[in-house]
Design an enzyme around this catalytic site. Structure first.
Site, mmCIF file in Angstrom:
data_model
loop_
_atom_site.group_PDB
_atom_site.id
_atom_site.type_symbol
_atom_site.label_atom_id
_atom_site.label_comp_id
_atom_site.label_asym_id
_atom_site.label_seq_id
_atom_site.Cartn_x
_atom_site.Cartn_y
_atom_site.Cartn_z
ATOM 1 N N HIS A 137 0.943 2.638 4.097
ATOM 2 C CA HIS A 137 -0.021 3.733 4.097
ATOM 3 C C HIS A 137 0.078 4.503 5.408
ATOM 4 O O HIS A 137 0.329 3.922 6.456
ATOM 5 C CB HIS A 137 -1.429 3.142 3.950
ATOM 6 N N ASP A 154 0.831 -1.201 0.000
ATOM 7 C CA ASP A 154 0.000 0.000 0.000
ATOM 8 C C ASP A 154 0.869 1.256 0.000
ATOM 9 O O ASP A 154 1.650 1.476 0.931
ATOM 10 C CB ASP A 154 -0.899 -0.022 1.248
ATOM 11 N N ASP A 155 0.734 2.068 -1.046
ATOM 12 C CA ASP A 155 1.460 3.347 -1.141
ATOM 13 C C ASP A 155 2.973 3.152 -1.104
ATOM 14 O O ASP A 155 3.689 3.905 -0.430
ATOM 15 C CB ASP A 155 1.023 4.301 -0.026
ATOM 16 N N ASP A 167 -0.130 -0.735 -4.984
ATOM 17 C CA ASP A 167 -1.347 -0.185 -5.595
ATOM 18 C C ASP A 167 -1.165 1.169 -6.262
ATOM 19 O O ASP A 167 -1.993 1.584 -7.079
ATOM 20 C CB ASP A 167 -2.481 -0.128 -4.577
ATOM 21 N N ASN A 168 -0.121 1.880 -5.942
ATOM 22 C CA ASN A 168 0.185 3.180 -6.559
ATOM 23 C C ASN A 168 1.528 3.647 -6.013
ATOM 24 O O ASN A 168 2.136 2.967 -5.184
ATOM 25 C CB ASN A 168 -0.898 4.226 -6.257
ATOM 26 N N CYS A 226 -5.478 4.249 -4.489
ATOM 27 C CA CYS A 226 -5.747 2.898 -3.958
ATOM 28 C C CYS A 226 -6.927 2.180 -4.577
ATOM 29 O O CYS A 226 -6.783 1.148 -5.222
ATOM 30 C CB CYS A 226 -5.978 2.988 -2.446
ATOM 31 N N LYS A 263 1.884 9.419 -5.695
ATOM 32 C CA LYS A 263 0.462 9.076 -5.624
ATOM 33 C C LYS A 263 -0.410 10.285 -5.942
ATOM 34 O O LYS A 263 -0.060 11.407 -5.619
ATOM 35 C CB LYS A 263 0.131 8.543 -4.230
ATOM 36 N N LYS A 322 -7.090 -4.499 3.905
ATOM 37 C CA LYS A 322 -8.032 -3.454 3.517
ATOM 38 C C LYS A 322 -8.861 -3.889 2.314
ATOM 39 O O LYS A 322 -8.428 -4.700 1.511
ATOM 40 C CB LYS A 322 -7.294 -2.142 3.245
ATOM 41 N N HIS A 335 -11.537 -1.215 0.654
ATOM 42 C CA HIS A 335 -11.581 0.086 -0.028
ATOM 43 C C HIS A 335 -12.270 0.026 -1.383
ATOM 44 O O HIS A 335 -11.894 0.736 -2.321
ATOM 45 C CB HIS A 335 -10.170 0.659 -0.168
ATOM 46 N N ARG A 378 -7.547 -1.169 -7.178
ATOM 47 C CA ARG A 378 -8.157 -2.424 -6.708
ATOM 48 C C ARG A 378 -9.362 -2.824 -7.550
ATOM 49 O O ARG A 378 -9.645 -4.015 -7.721
ATOM 50 C CB ARG A 378 -8.508 -2.291 -5.230
#
Length: 583
Positions: free
Chosen positions: A246, A43-44, A353-354, A81, A411, A143, A145, A85
């Site tokens: 994150h 994540d991130d 994810d990014n 994010c 991001k 997560k 989201h 997904r």
């Protein structure tokens, strides 16, 4: 008589083996033909953040994945994010499945319009549903989201084919307890209180214990799920969605100290330069790649006070510790699979994810004054508190910019630093000797939409295309990477397999090695189309529109056809998504 004796001996041996197998682990390949699938999502985390991608951060387990599988260096997710997904679970374009906007930032005129719901809609079928139909146990930990929260709409994981789920529905939370990462902006008193995040286990409320780090709690639960699946002698799909790295930037303290002095000495610019050189040295970006120019939104290390530098170095060291913890948790899962005889029959995919999160509450151009007020009044932002449950730091624009090394932006932005992310695949059997592409670094063009198609290909599942159980669905536009992994092809996507993307009114098209991109002035672009060869020039510093005007016009035509087909709405050139955004 001799034949009868031989047959008797064989029967005795088979019975003996059968008895032994009840008490020892045997390879799962003896019991099932379909592979297990482990999908790991960071994540991130930026392109230059993993050891396998040239980083100074210690990630030995991910490095092992890189050695046993293929590292992709020309792979793109979305810049945020939930949008990523939506494509990751469906193989469709984000606008086709409700994520033309996402819950933390919606362009007001798009509210209520098809494609801009900000949650995953039933316009698509998710691979979790198709795998469930095919007899897989389907697990999610971490997560979500993609909807399911009362104020947002959409469905929970159990409504999307998952047989077991654990974690949060939102985009992130405190890593040490059940507190939310943001205030309730709709509550008149929301900036003066902390609020709790809603945790669930298989759809029921879960009392999250304090003091257990997010990576530990998510991983342990996933291993419990997988253990249960093995006992049922069924193949499984594990969607392991970490919330590291994150914000809030929090990590086990024993992992933080090892990085602090290095970041204090390097500063923003020093880390950017070091990672750029490391990416080139290790063949992760082209030898011809230019350095990314300084970004006008970032801060200068030399202009910070000594105390500010110490705080910034500690924050970045904590971020590095979050990534190292994620690597340890990845190793924990792989070790369990090895010990339980399941590793050789498991397809393992890792991606993020990014790009890294550049949100900085007090930033004059991309900040959020309400968020800044909440952090100041509710948390301890001192040097000593960094990384604890009562601290809510972010790495901010300058470290986010540094993290990507030879790329630009982070991001939220569609420059390569926001969308080009690490992705590695180890096919079944890859952890044993003999996989032909083991250790390869590939610049083959690939998209996050290609991951679900690859998973289905390995599982032997055909996509239903336009109808699923009586509902009309969008046919996916992802392509399978399996032929490339099996050396049946040297490409994942040819120039005919172009793909387009839009978010916040910013857009791009990727066709082969080329990217045509347009960024609005409201997000610090010039509103004009530009063309780059993103393999030779990943820093996007050598515009080619004057040299190749015909190519640019053709790619613009492709984008316009995409935008028209999906009813993509125009966005005011000066609109800024950060105003009122909480992430």
């Amino acid at each position: 008589m001799k034949k009868l004796l031989t047959l008797s001996v064989m029967v005795i041996l088979l019975l003996a083996f059968g008895k032994k197998s009840k008490h020892t682990e045997t390879p799962q390949t003896l019991a099932q033909s379909q592979p297990n699938i482990l999908l790991l999502i960071g994540d991130d985390i930026g392109f230059g953040d993993l050891g396998a991608y040239g980083s100074e951060i210690k990630t030995p387990n991910m490095d092992l994945m890189a050695e046993r599988g293929v590292r992709f260096t020309n792979f793109r997710a979305s810049p945020v994010c939930s949008v990523t997904r939506s494509m990751l679970l469906t193989g469709c374009n984000n606008i086709e499945v409700g994520l033309g906007a996402f819950d933390y930032s919606v362009y007001p005129p798009t509210r209520g319009k098809p494609g801009y719901e900000s949650y995953l809609t039933k316009n698509a079928v998710a691979i979790s549903e198709l795998l469930n139909d095919a007899g897989y146990e389907v697990y999610k930990s971490g997560k979500w989201h993609l909807g399911g929260e009362e104020e947002i709409g959409g469905g929970t994981p159990l409504e999307w084919g998952f047989t077991k789920e654990f974690g949060i529905l939102s985009g992130g939370s405190n890593h040490w307890n059940d507190l939310a990462m943001t205030p309730d902006f709709k509550d008149p008193n929301g900036l003066n209180v902390k609020r709790k995040e809603h945790w669930t286990l298989n759809g029921e409320h879960y009392d999250r214990p304090e003091g257990v780090y997010s990576g530990e709690i998510y991983t342990n639960q996933m291993i419990d799920f997988i253990r249960d699946g093995k006992s049922k002698n069924k193949p499984w799909f594990a969607y392991m969605a970490f919330t590291t790295a994150h914000f809030p930037i929090q990590a086990p303290p024993e992992l933080v100290d090892k990085y602090y002095e290095d970041y204090l000495n390097l500063g923003f610019e020093g880390l950017k330069q070091q990672r750029y050189e490391s990416l080139k040295k290790h063949g992760l970006i082209s030898k011809s790649a230019n350095e990314a120019p300084s970004n006008p939104l970032t801060h200068k290390w030399e202009e910070l006070s000594e105390d500010e530098r110490k705080i910034q170095a500690r924050v970045m060291a904590t971020y590095a510790a979050m990534i190292e913890d994620q690597d340890r948790r990845t190793g924990q899962i792989i070790d369990y699979l090895r010990e339980s005889g399941q590793l050789d029959n498991t397809l393992i995919i890792y991606l993020t994810d990014n790009g890294p999160e550049g949100f900085e509450a007090t930033h004059p151009k991309t900040g959020n004054p309400e968020m800044a007020k909440w952090i100041e009044s509710q948390f301890d932002q001192s040097f000593e508190a960094i990384g604890t449950a009562n601290s809510i730091h972010t790495i901010g624009v300058s470290w986010a910019n540094a993290a990507t090394g030879g790329l630009q932006w982070w991001k939220w932005f569609i420059g390569e630093g926001g969308v080009r992310v690490p992705m590695m695949i180890v096919p079944p059997g890859g952890f044993t000797e003999g996989y032909e592409r083991a250790g390869e670094i590939s610049s083959a063009t690939a998209s996050v939409k290609d991951i679900p198609m690859t998973i289905m290909d390995y599982a032997g599942i055909e996509h239903p295309k336009t109808e699923y159980k009586g509902r009309k669905i969008v046919a996916p536009s992802g392509v399978s990477i399996k032929p490339f992994l099996e050396k049946k092809s040297n490409q994942v996507r040819t120039e005919k397999d172009w793909y387009a993307f839009e978010l916040f009114g910013n857009c791009y098209v990727v066709q082969g090695d080329y990217k045509a991109i347009k960024v609005r002035t409201g997000m610090f672009g010039d509103g004009e189309w530009h063309l780059y060869n993103i393999v030779e020039d990943p820093s996007e510093t050598v515009p080619l529109e004057r040299d190749q005007p015909e190519r640019l016009e053709n790619m613009k035509t492709l984008y316009n056809s995409y935008a028209e087909a999906n009813n993509i709405m125009e966005v005011d050139s000066e609109w800024n998504p950060f105003k009122g955004a909480s992430q």
